[in-house]
Design an enzyme around this catalytic site. Structure first.
Site, PDB file in Angstrom:
ATOM      1  N   ASP A  80       0.806  -1.225   0.000  1.00 23.27           N
ATOM      2  CA  ASP A  80       0.000   0.000   0.000  1.00 23.27           C
ATOM      3  C   ASP A  80       0.837   1.272   0.000  1.00 23.27           C
ATOM      4  O   ASP A  80       0.339   2.345   0.299  1.00 23.27           O
ATOM      5  CB  ASP A  80      -0.929   0.007   1.210  1.00 23.27           C
ATOM      6  CG  ASP A  80      -0.185  -0.158   2.534  1.00 23.27           C
ATOM      7  OD1 ASP A  80       1.050   0.017   2.551  1.00 23.27           O
ATOM      8  OD2 ASP A  80      -0.834  -0.478   3.543  1.00 23.27           O
ATOM      9  N   GLU A 102      -0.320  -8.812  -2.049  1.00 24.71           N
ATOM     10  CA  GLU A 102      -0.996  -8.291  -0.863  1.00 24.71           C
ATOM     11  C   GLU A 102      -2.160  -7.395  -1.262  1.00 24.71           C
ATOM     12  O   GLU A 102      -2.384  -6.316  -0.695  1.00 24.71           O
ATOM     13  CB  GLU A 102      -0.027  -7.549   0.058  1.00 24.71           C
ATOM     14  CG  GLU A 102      -0.544  -7.422   1.488  1.00 24.71           C
ATOM     15  CD  GLU A 102       0.413  -6.676   2.400  1.00 24.71           C
ATOM     16  OE1 GLU A 102       1.095  -7.352   3.196  1.00 24.71           O
ATOM     17  OE2 GLU A 102       0.490  -5.441   2.319  1.00 24.71           O
ATOM     18  N   GLU A 116      -2.276   5.270   2.514  1.00 26.41           N
ATOM     19  CA  GLU A 116      -2.165   3.855   2.161  1.00 26.41           C
ATOM     20  C   GLU A 116      -3.475   3.246   1.681  1.00 26.41           C
ATOM     21  O   GLU A 116      -3.488   2.435   0.745  1.00 26.41           O
ATOM     22  CB  GLU A 116      -1.611   3.062   3.357  1.00 26.41           C
ATOM     23  CG  GLU A 116      -0.139   3.266   3.629  1.00 26.41           C
ATOM     24  CD  GLU A 116       0.154   4.492   4.461  1.00 26.41           C
ATOM     25  OE1 GLU A 116       1.337   4.727   4.769  1.00 26.41           O
ATOM     26  OE2 GLU A 116      -0.795   5.226   4.812  1.00 26.41           O
ATOM     27  N   HIS A 194       5.768   4.864  13.434  1.00 27.35           N
ATOM     28  CA  HIS A 194       6.321   5.710  12.376  1.00 27.35           C
ATOM     29  C   HIS A 194       5.261   6.289  11.443  1.00 27.35           C
ATOM     30  O   HIS A 194       5.549   7.179  10.659  1.00 27.35           O
ATOM     31  CB  HIS A 194       7.308   4.905  11.514  1.00 27.35           C
ATOM     32  CG  HIS A 194       6.633   3.888  10.638  1.00 27.35           C
ATOM     33  ND1 HIS A 194       6.202   2.670  11.123  1.00 27.35           N
ATOM     34  CD2 HIS A 194       6.290   3.922   9.328  1.00 27.35           C
ATOM     35  CE1 HIS A 194       5.639   1.994  10.132  1.00 27.35           C
ATOM     36  NE2 HIS A 194       5.676   2.725   9.030  1.00 27.35           N
ATOM     37  N   ARG A 196       2.375   8.096   9.288  1.00 27.34           N
ATOM     38  CA  ARG A 196       2.062   9.513   9.086  1.00 27.34           C
ATOM     39  C   ARG A 196       0.894   9.971   9.960  1.00 27.34           C
ATOM     40  O   ARG A 196       0.907  11.074  10.517  1.00 27.34           O
ATOM     41  CB  ARG A 196       1.741   9.741   7.598  1.00 27.34           C
ATOM     42  CG  ARG A 196       1.480  11.177   7.217  1.00 27.34           C
ATOM     43  CD  ARG A 196       1.175  11.265   5.731  1.00 27.34           C
ATOM     44  NE  ARG A 196       2.328  10.887   4.929  1.00 27.34           N
ATOM     45  CZ  ARG A 196       3.186  11.754   4.406  1.00 27.34           C
ATOM     46  NH1 ARG A 196       3.020  13.045   4.613  1.00 27.34           N
ATOM     47  NH2 ARG A 196       4.206  11.341   3.673  1.00 27.34           N
ATOM     48  N   HIS A 227      12.700   5.460  13.980  1.00 30.39           N
ATOM     49  CA  HIS A 227      12.614   5.736  12.542  1.00 30.39           C
ATOM     50  C   HIS A 227      13.373   7.025  12.240  1.00 30.39           C
ATOM     51  O   HIS A 227      13.292   7.996  12.991  1.00 30.39           O
ATOM     52  CB  HIS A 227      11.142   5.890  12.140  1.00 30.39           C
ATOM     53  CG  HIS A 227      10.893   5.775  10.673  1.00 30.39           C
ATOM     54  ND1 HIS A 227      11.099   6.832   9.818  1.00 30.39           N
ATOM     55  CD2 HIS A 227      10.477   4.737   9.907  1.00 30.39           C
ATOM     56  CE1 HIS A 227      10.805   6.452   8.585  1.00 30.39           C
ATOM     57  NE2 HIS A 227      10.422   5.192   8.607  1.00 30.39           N
TER      58      HIS A 227
END
Length: 363
Positions: A80, A102, A116, A194, A196, A227
């Site tokens: 994604d 996936e 995503e 991590h 967004r 990260h």
């Protein structure tokens, strides 16, 4: 994708040409090296490009150019990410058959996770073949009107990857990256964050919940690979840098991360992949998100959705640590370890059938 690349390399008539778009280059190269994959092609794109539209534009231009130069007969794209969606779009523009590994995962909210959820929905509309990891993912695609003959339920390739590595990995405390890091405390919590949608205050809430959990459980230690994105790193370091029993470490190799997932007493994460990896070891999982596109982790009892509310996180950590047996002894709902072979076989069948058609037309 590493197990898929390996499976393709074992097909006599196929060659896997691996194109990496370059984000976190060292981490990616190290992960693939764990699977003996050393032949990599790196896309040259502008650095420091964090705007999604700019990223997508750079990727589309670069991937499209690479396809036109190397003339693949089939393109596989994964998951994604923006890379995954744009890779499918570039292949579509180049009239190359493209398969989505996936495929069919859905949260039900176009804006969560962002971007995503939109990336995977858009990618599925462009693909010649959808490799759905589970029956739920397959049903999602069917509800969206995608023909059943375009869908192959394969299991998730991450299970293949985890099984391949877990056989060889030593206990986490014995690995070089963690020597001198882990303390003598018996319990380990692995934390990764991590995404967004968790930048800013949600991530600060997560970090403060970790502090509160450590105060409540003096035999607990936390390993948190930080990260490198400043939007993540600045918050994590500012809240947790001086907290006792918090080990802020550089991004870990894939083997070390898998060893920690296996050996930890619990995992707190907003990662999608870890939701599929942790069930292989039965390690309890708290998902630091409002939604998940992997409901199998919830319905099978391996995971619980807690979001970023401090009290919810602290309470669920306490519930798990109070349990006499933290490991969940159930079958992994995400696959049987043979997804990659099914995908490679489907690609080989398609290419061979295309060749047969061309030969007949010439004849």
């Amino acid at each position: 994708m590493a197990p898929v690349i390996r499976a393709i390399s074992k097909c006599p008539s196929l060659h896997a040409h691996v194109l990496m778009t370059g984000q976190h280059r060292e981490i990616a190269a190290q992960a693939l090296e764990s699977f003996g994959i050393l032949q990599l092609n790196w896309l040259k794109i502008a650095k420091g490009c964090h705007d999604l539209a700019d990223q997508a534009g750079e990727l589309l231009k670069g991937i499209r150019k690479h396809i036109s130069e190397h003339h693949p007969e089939y393109v596989l794209t994964h998951g994604d990410t923006t890379t995954g969606f744009v890779g499918a779009l570039a292949a579509f523009y180049g009239s190359v058959a493209v398969g989505h590994v996936e495929a069919g995962l859905r949260s039900g909210d176009l804006y969560d996770p962002f971007p995503e959820e939109a990336n995977r929905r858009l990618a599925d509309q462009l693909c010649h073949r959808m490799f759905a990891p589970t029956s739920i993912a397959r049903d999602n695609l069917l509800r969206e009107g995608i023909s059943s003959d375009k869908i192959l339920t394969t299991g998730n390739t991450v299970v293949d990857a985890v099984r391949h590595l877990a056989r060889e990995i030593k206990p986490a405390r014995e690995l070089a990256e963690l020597q001198g890091v882990l303390g003598p405390e018996k319990r380990i919590a692995l934390v990764t964050t991590h995404r967004r949608e968790n930048w800013g205050q949600p991530m600060r809430n997560i970090c403060n919940a970790i502090k509160r959990s450590l105060n409540a459980h003096t035999d607990l230690q936390v390993v948190l690979p930080v990260h490198p994105n400043p939007a993540v790193k600045d918050v994590v370091v500012s809240v947790l840098e001086k907290v006792p029993r918090v080990h802020l470490v550089e991004p870990l190799s894939y083997e070390t991360l898998i060893a920690l997932e296996r050996d930890a007493d619990l995992i707190l994460t907003d990662s999608g992949g870890i939701q599929e990896e942790a069930p292989e070891f039965g390690t309890p999982l708290l998902i630091l998100r409002k939604t998940t596109e992997r409901p199998e982790a919830l319905t099978s009892g391996f995971a619980k959705l807690v979001g970023t509310n401090q009290k919810a996180i602290v309470d669920e950590v306490a519930r798990i640590l109070r349990s006499d047996q933290t490991k969940v002894d159930r079958k992994n709902p995400f696959g049987d370890g043979h997804a990659s072979q099914r995908i490679a076989q489907a690609v080989e069948t398609h290419i061979n059938s295309t060749h047969d058609i061309k030969i007949r037309n010439v004849g």
